[in-house]
Design an enzyme around this catalytic site. Sequence first.
Site, PDB file in Angstrom:
ATOM      1  N   LYS A 188       0.717  -1.268   0.146  1.00 43.55           N
ATOM      2  CA  LYS A 188      -0.159   0.034   0.080  1.00 43.55           C
ATOM      3  C   LYS A 188       0.844   1.325  -0.085  1.00 43.55           C
ATOM      4  O   LYS A 188       0.617   2.338  -0.677  1.00 43.55           O
ATOM      5  CB  LYS A 188      -1.084  -0.032   1.176  1.00 43.55           C
ATOM      6  CG  LYS A 188      -1.813   1.145   1.467  1.00 43.55           C
ATOM      7  CD  LYS A 188      -3.095   1.091   0.645  1.00 43.55           C
ATOM      8  CE  LYS A 188      -3.975   2.451   0.665  1.00 43.55           C
ATOM      9  NZ  LYS A 188      -5.209   2.392   1.295  1.00 43.55           N
TER      10      LYS A 188
ATOM     11  N   GLU B 225      -4.519   9.312  -6.435  1.00 36.67           N
ATOM     12  CA  GLU B 225      -5.597   8.526  -7.033  1.00 36.67           C
ATOM     13  C   GLU B 225      -5.630   8.818  -8.437  1.00 36.67           C
ATOM     14  O   GLU B 225      -6.665   8.935  -9.077  1.00 36.67           O
ATOM     15  CB  GLU B 225      -6.855   8.014  -6.687  1.00 36.67           C
ATOM     16  CG  GLU B 225      -7.097   6.781  -7.148  1.00 36.67           C
ATOM     17  CD  GLU B 225      -8.305   5.883  -6.306  1.00 36.67           C
ATOM     18  OE1 GLU B 225      -8.282   6.179  -5.081  1.00 36.67           O
ATOM     19  OE2 GLU B 225      -9.435   5.341  -7.003  1.00 36.67           O
TER      20      GLU B 225
ATOM     21  N   ASN C 282      -8.553  -0.968  -6.172  1.00 39.07           N
ATOM     22  CA  ASN C 282     -10.034  -1.234  -6.373  1.00 39.07           C
ATOM     23  C   ASN C 282     -10.424  -2.451  -6.960  1.00 39.07           C
ATOM     24  O   ASN C 282     -11.510  -2.731  -7.010  1.00 39.07           O
ATOM     25  CB  ASN C 282     -10.881  -0.117  -7.108  1.00 39.07           C
ATOM     26  CG  ASN C 282     -10.888   1.209  -6.383  1.00 39.07           C
ATOM     27  OD1 ASN C 282     -10.879   1.542  -5.127  1.00 39.07           O
ATOM     28  ND2 ASN C 282     -10.301   2.289  -7.367  1.00 39.07           N
TER      29      ASN C 282
ATOM     30  N   HIS D 259     -18.934  -4.023  -4.334  1.00 39.41           N
ATOM     31  CA  HIS D 259     -19.873  -3.076  -3.948  1.00 39.41           C
ATOM     32  C   HIS D 259     -21.259  -3.258  -4.346  1.00 39.41           C
ATOM     33  O   HIS D 259     -22.326  -2.948  -3.617  1.00 39.41           O
ATOM     34  CB  HIS D 259     -19.581  -1.333  -4.458  1.00 39.41           C
ATOM     35  CG  HIS D 259     -18.427  -0.756  -3.585  1.00 39.41           C
ATOM     36  ND1 HIS D 259     -17.315  -0.110  -3.830  1.00 39.41           N
ATOM     37  CD2 HIS D 259     -18.232  -1.035  -2.217  1.00 39.41           C
ATOM     38  CE1 HIS D 259     -16.599   0.439  -2.918  1.00 39.41           C
ATOM     39  NE2 HIS D 259     -17.088  -0.389  -1.861  1.00 39.41           N
TER      40      HIS D 259
HETATM   41  N1  NAD Z   1      -9.416   5.507   4.158  1.00 40.27           N
HETATM   42  C1  NAD Z   1      -9.284   4.487   3.145  1.00 40.27           C
HETATM   43  O1  NAD Z   1      -8.203   4.436   2.459  1.00 40.27           O
HETATM   44  C2  NAD Z   1     -10.083   3.124   3.433  1.00 40.27           C
HETATM   45  C3  NAD Z   1      -9.716   2.068   3.014  1.00 40.27           C
HETATM   46  C4  NAD Z   1     -10.428   0.822   3.181  1.00 40.27           C
HETATM   47  C5  NAD Z   1     -11.283   0.895   4.057  1.00 40.27           C
HETATM   48  N2  NAD Z   1     -11.654   2.215   4.527  1.00 40.27           N
HETATM   49  C6  NAD Z   1     -12.743   2.350   5.606  1.00 40.27           C
HETATM   50  O2  NAD Z   1     -12.639   1.397   6.664  1.00 40.27           O
HETATM   51  C7  NAD Z   1     -14.053   1.088   7.228  1.00 40.27           C
HETATM   52  C8  NAD Z   1     -13.792  -0.304   7.804  1.00 40.27           C
HETATM   53  O3  NAD Z   1     -12.855  -0.483   8.896  1.00 40.27           O
HETATM   54  P1  NAD Z   1     -12.432  -1.713   9.578  1.00 40.27           P
HETATM   55  O4  NAD Z   1     -12.695  -3.100   8.787  1.00 40.27           O
HETATM   56  O5  NAD Z   1     -11.409  -1.363  10.374  1.00 40.27           O
HETATM   57  O6  NAD Z   1     -13.695  -1.817  10.409  1.00 40.27           O
HETATM   58  P2  NAD Z   1     -13.996  -1.109  11.808  1.00 40.27           P
HETATM   59  O7  NAD Z   1     -13.438   0.224  12.177  1.00 40.27           O
HETATM   60  O8  NAD Z   1     -15.643  -0.835  11.915  1.00 40.27           O
HETATM   61  O9  NAD Z   1     -13.865  -2.095  13.045  1.00 40.27           O
HETATM   62  C9  NAD Z   1     -14.512  -3.490  12.818  1.00 40.27           C
HETATM   63  C10 NAD Z   1     -14.739  -3.900  14.421  1.00 40.27           C
HETATM   64  O10 NAD Z   1     -13.624  -4.177  15.269  1.00 40.27           O
HETATM   65  C11 NAD Z   1     -13.721  -3.726  16.340  1.00 40.27           C
HETATM   66  N3  NAD Z   1     -12.187  -3.559  16.671  1.00 40.27           N
HETATM   67  C12 NAD Z   1     -11.518  -2.584  16.212  1.00 40.27           C
HETATM   68  N4  NAD Z   1      -9.929  -3.029  16.760  1.00 40.27           N
HETATM   69  C13 NAD Z   1     -10.355  -3.815  17.392  1.00 40.27           C
HETATM   70  C14 NAD Z   1      -9.374  -4.777  18.258  1.00 40.27           C
HETATM   71  N5  NAD Z   1      -8.172  -4.380  18.225  1.00 40.27           N
HETATM   72  N6  NAD Z   1      -9.648  -5.855  18.833  1.00 40.27           N
HETATM   73  C15 NAD Z   1     -11.169  -6.096  19.185  1.00 40.27           C
HETATM   74  N7  NAD Z   1     -12.094  -5.606  18.324  1.00 40.27           N
HETATM   75  C16 NAD Z   1     -11.593  -4.276  17.566  1.00 40.27           C
HETATM   76  C17 NAD Z   1     -14.487  -2.186  16.050  1.00 40.27           C
HETATM   77  O11 NAD Z   1     -15.117  -2.088  17.321  1.00 40.27           O
HETATM   78  C18 NAD Z   1     -15.440  -2.686  15.326  1.00 40.27           C
HETATM   79  O12 NAD Z   1     -16.443  -3.180  15.677  1.00 40.27           O
HETATM   80  C19 NAD Z   1     -14.984   1.476   6.174  1.00 40.27           C
HETATM   81  O13 NAD Z   1     -15.566   2.503   6.776  1.00 40.27           O
HETATM   82  C20 NAD Z   1     -14.492   1.703   5.145  1.00 40.27           C
HETATM   83  O14 NAD Z   1     -14.881   2.677   4.256  1.00 40.27           O
HETATM   84  C21 NAD Z   1     -11.135   3.299   4.402  1.00 40.27           C
END
Ligand code: NAD
Length: 363
Positions: free
Chosen positions: A229, A239, A247, A254
């Site tokens: 990344k 991008e 993507n 999606h």
């Molecule tokens: N900015 C970017 O480039 C980018 C890229 C990909 C995804 N995203 C975004 O990321 C989001 C998804 O992120 P995610 O998958 O991390 O989900 P999330 O942030 O919702 O976390 C998932 C779950 O894991 C729990 N959690 C987090 N850390 C934990 C830990 N260490 N131990 C136990 N539980 C833990 C959280 O409470 C949550 O319930 C989406 O909103 C997506 O749009 C952004």
Amino acid sequence: MSLVTWQKIDVAAKDPYPVFLGASLEELGEYLHRHYRDIEHILVVSNPVIADIYWERLKQGLMNYRLNLLIVPAGENEKSLDRLSQLTTEALRCGADRKTLVIALGGGVIGDLTGFFASIFMRGVRFIQVPTTLLAQVDSSIGGKVAVNHPAGKNILGAFYPPLAVWTDFSTLETLEWDEVENGLAESIKHAIISDLALFEFFENEQQRIKQRDKTIWREMVTRSSAVKVKIVSEDEHEQGIRGLLNLGHSFGHALETQMNYSGITHGQGVSIGIVAAAHLAHAKGLMSRAEVERARRLLEVFGLPTTIKEQNPQTLLQHMQADKKNQGGRKILILPKGIGQAIVSRECTDQEILSAWQQVIA
Ligand SMILES: NC(=O)c1ccc[n+]([C@@H]2O[C@H](COP(=O)([O-])OP(=O)(O)OC[C@H]3O[C@@H](n4cnc5c(N)ncnc54)[C@H](O)[C@@H]3O)[C@@H](O)[C@H]2O)c1
């Protein structure tokens, strides 16, 4: 090959920043003290689950600062304008000003929300990503994309706002539920397919130890996947080109998430099925052999990720793809793997080819 326990990779953005892989939560304070002498006030944003487990550890190193913890409920719904407004009220109540440092302690939701908040609070304050999910460590914390959702769509309101640093403590992954691990694995395997054959082979060779959560292997997996990344966003911060390859699987994924109303399918599951659909399409276009498609499918399945979906109508899914943000001038822009370890942007996929790809993944 085993990597050293602590590693720093620099993202070569307009404002470059380091990604510290294998850092510890307790040491962040010392790093800040050494590098940012003017910081007096720190706001940490987290959710109840993560703060409950990790706040005490992070706090240990931050005792010399005026410190506030802001807790937002867990869940994608919190990436909202309402939550931004509430964070602003709370930040002001805590006496935050333009020199305040904001820390995002959590997964992609907390990272995106907090980063966007930092980008607009008082026209921008400094922030640090402390990612605690696999997805956040290998993907969302790196690259400077921050956003909240809008009823019209996901991540509609956002910015490119690089953090001062990404502070990745591998030990936080030990408490992650397997469903969340899968979301991160789908993105990590995607990184391997688009640009790192050796990383793909690593996943194949180390599948057992990855499933057993072997700490040394996880360290290496996160480090190597994060490096992909970093490399891509360093080449194309905003991008305009190669970053679009990230993507892969997402246009198909999606469409499924939309069709299923974001319930009954996780993002990682959508991406996994999407990667396989894109691989079938790549095969039809002569970019991938049948054996390579099977190899990609097998690897995803090894980790429990789905590669087919039941009872879906390809025409409806195709219609959802018409609304993809990435389309240009009515043409669908799709990322297709080229063998394993490379990918291309294709503007030349016909609806018929896309329908056939869907048919291959509908069981
Ligand atoms: N900015 C970017 O480039 C980018 C890229 C990909 C995804 N995203 C975004 O990321 C989001 C998804 O992120 P995610 O998958 O991390 O989900 P999330 O942030 O919702 O976390 C998932 C779950 O894991 C729990 N959690 C987090 N850390 C934990 C830990 N260490 N131990 C136990 N539980 C833990 C959280 O409470 C949550 O319930 C989406 O909103 C997506 O749009 C952004």
